[in-house]
Motif scaffolding. Sequence first.
Motif, PDB file in Angstrom:
ATOM      1  N   TRP A 134      29.292  27.876  62.901  1.00 23.38           N
ATOM      2  CA  TRP A 134      29.967  26.645  62.486  1.00 23.38           C
ATOM      3  C   TRP A 134      30.921  26.080  63.515  1.00 23.38           C
ATOM      4  O   TRP A 134      31.271  24.912  63.482  1.00 23.38           O
ATOM      5  N   ASN A 135      31.430  26.924  64.436  1.00 21.92           N
ATOM      6  CA  ASN A 135      32.600  26.487  65.210  1.00 21.92           C
ATOM      7  C   ASN A 135      32.291  25.405  66.250  1.00 21.92           C
ATOM      8  O   ASN A 135      33.143  24.586  66.553  1.00 21.92           O
ATOM      9  N   LYS A 158      18.419  26.491  61.247  1.00 27.68           N
ATOM     10  CA  LYS A 158      19.290  26.638  60.076  1.00 27.68           C
ATOM     11  C   LYS A 158      20.723  26.535  60.591  1.00 27.68           C
ATOM     12  O   LYS A 158      21.279  27.497  61.124  1.00 27.68           O
ATOM     13  N   SER A 160      24.898  26.146  60.407  1.00 29.51           N
ATOM     14  CA  SER A 160      25.870  26.731  59.483  1.00 29.51           C
ATOM     15  C   SER A 160      26.167  25.740  58.358  1.00 29.51           C
ATOM     16  O   SER A 160      26.268  24.534  58.582  1.00 29.51           O
ATOM     17  N   GLU A 161      26.338  26.271  57.180  1.00 26.11           N
ATOM     18  CA  GLU A 161      26.598  25.441  55.998  1.00 26.11           C
ATOM     19  C   GLU A 161      28.078  25.041  55.901  1.00 26.11           C
ATOM     20  O   GLU A 161      28.418  24.145  55.132  1.00 26.11           O
ATOM     21  N   GLY A 188      21.520  25.285  54.377  1.00 27.91           N
ATOM     22  CA  GLY A 188      21.874  26.244  53.337  1.00 27.91           C
ATOM     23  C   GLY A 188      22.759  27.363  53.830  1.00 27.91           C
ATOM     24  O   GLY A 188      23.085  27.443  55.022  1.00 27.91           O
ATOM     25  N   GLY A 189      23.153  28.228  52.895  1.00 26.19           N
ATOM     26  CA  GLY A 189      24.045  29.345  53.209  1.00 26.19           C
ATOM     27  C   GLY A 189      23.295  30.661  53.176  1.00 26.19           C
ATOM     28  O   GLY A 189      22.152  30.753  53.628  1.00 26.19           O
ATOM     29  N   THR A 207      23.295  32.864  66.328  1.00 27.52           N
ATOM     30  CA  THR A 207      24.679  32.800  66.804  1.00 27.52           C
ATOM     31  C   THR A 207      25.599  33.031  65.618  1.00 27.52           C
ATOM     32  O   THR A 207      25.476  32.340  64.594  1.00 27.52           O
ATOM     33  N   GLY A 208      26.501  33.971  65.724  1.00 27.21           N
ATOM     34  CA  GLY A 208      27.423  34.250  64.622  1.00 27.21           C
ATOM     35  C   GLY A 208      28.128  35.573  64.826  1.00 27.21           C
ATOM     36  O   GLY A 208      28.316  36.029  65.963  1.00 27.21           O
ATOM     37  N   GLU A 352      38.391  40.621  65.923  1.00 30.50           N
ATOM     38  CA  GLU A 352      38.396  39.311  66.591  1.00 30.50           C
ATOM     39  C   GLU A 352      39.270  38.354  65.771  1.00 30.50           C
ATOM     40  O   GLU A 352      39.131  38.274  64.546  1.00 30.50           O
TER      41      GLU A 352
END
Length: 474
Positions: A134-135, A158, A160-161, A188-189, A207-208, A352
């Motif tokens: 999401w960032n 897909k 990020s939601e 979606g999530g 990525t996450g 983190e």
Amino acid sequence: METLVKEVEATKEVETTYYSEQEIQDLVNDQRAYFKSNSTLPVEFRLEQLKKFRDLIQTHEDELHEAIYNDFGKSKHDNQLTEIFPLYEELEIAIKNVRKWVQHRKVKTNLLNQPAKSYLVPEPLGVSLVIGAWNFPYNLSLTPVVGSMVAGNTTILKPSELPAETSRIMARLINENFDPKYLHVVEGGIPETTALLNQRYDKIFFTGSPQVGKIVNKAAAPHLTSVTLELGGKNPAIITEDANIEVGVKRMVWSKFLNSGQLCLAPDYVLVHKSVKSKVLERIVHEIKKNDFSVENHNFVRIINERNFDRVASLIDPEKVYYGGKMNREERVIEPTVLNNVTLDDAVMQDEIFGPIFPVVEYDTIDEAFDIIKSFEKPLAGYLFSNDENVKERFLSEVPFGSGGINEAVMQVNNPNLPFGGVGNSGMGRYHGKYSFENFSHMKAILDKATFFESDLKYYGHSDRQMNLIKKLS
Ligand code: NAD
């Protein structure tokens, strides 16, 4: 501040299209059939799709700016610099180089195999699944998609939601303009991502967080799907006693508080030599003030959601606050906060941070600083601010991390000639520029043998002459 709140409240209700398991399965099957038809192989096809993609982004830049501002207050300037610009750059490099990249790559042939030619043939993998974080929602979702396209794959994205409007606009632009058999966005999530991960792909690019990275890797295992994991970690920065503190701190502070510290490559904590700590602390505060990283700043990026706000806020030990500490939960804003006299036992040093909290940890010898870094999992990035050539060399050879900077932080990601990726707990695989093409390709290794000569060396017989020849070649 009030203006920002009002604009944020005005965030539109966004419509999201959700898919059933069956629809997802059909989508993957359709993409696989399309890939097998060889339609994605011709360079002309790839160029046409990449140019269409670039034009789409260009035409809708204003809407992209608006969506990300509505999602988490990210300014047009920051969006252009950190999301749209890198995406264009990636597209331009792909468009310019695709004809060269698809060529066979010659390698030498050893004596044993002569007379022959040897080369690598880049081959697309097939159906790719790209899962974004999401960032930096545009950059981290669409840049890998460019890699998948230029390499000749079909792609399901897909996003990020969490930033709902950016997810929605990517879905709308792509799904209205591309054939779903070739490129499609599924929003979606967790349930939708789980349903997507239940299918078989030829490539998964994720990525996450390391936690979800493990889930992705597990889902890929039954099919032995090739996986790239772009994860995070606790990125160190070191400031040695002989560093150019003014310049170094200026660069470090910008990279730490960009996107309100919600940046996988941001320095997580800084190790400062005890002899320069007070000067460094002073300069950090000076730079924070100069950059106007204040809660009142209209363009200061908000924390993405309340869950993350609470997590980040809980890491601030009021007794250790050297600067900052103000926050507003309703508006999801946390002021850049510097913590002093931090020890490895403090809450802020356990995981983190991913927020605008900067712990300053003092060290005495460089070995002590290296040992602290090595007590954590291998991070995504490492930064050294120093003018000591010996320390630079030791940092590069002794300290593990994905990518890094000497007297700079974060900007390595903006050089497309450098690959971007982690190591160990911060990920596997790398991308950007030609590395993206390679990431989404298999390099088929070929020995292409001439027929005008045939040696009996490898055939049965086992004569002394054969043995002597083999020895000579060994
Ligand atoms: P996340 O792991 O929570 O989510 C990433 C994606 O996985 C999202 O699309 C989300 O919908 C999906 N997801 C979440 N939980 C899931 C589950 N249980 N099963 C299946 N899918 C699931 O990460 P995030 O919060 O979006 O991003 C923050 C993390 O990402 C940080 O650790 C950061 O360092 C890292 N990150 C890494 C990079 C990089 O390029 N290396 C870039 C940005 C962020």
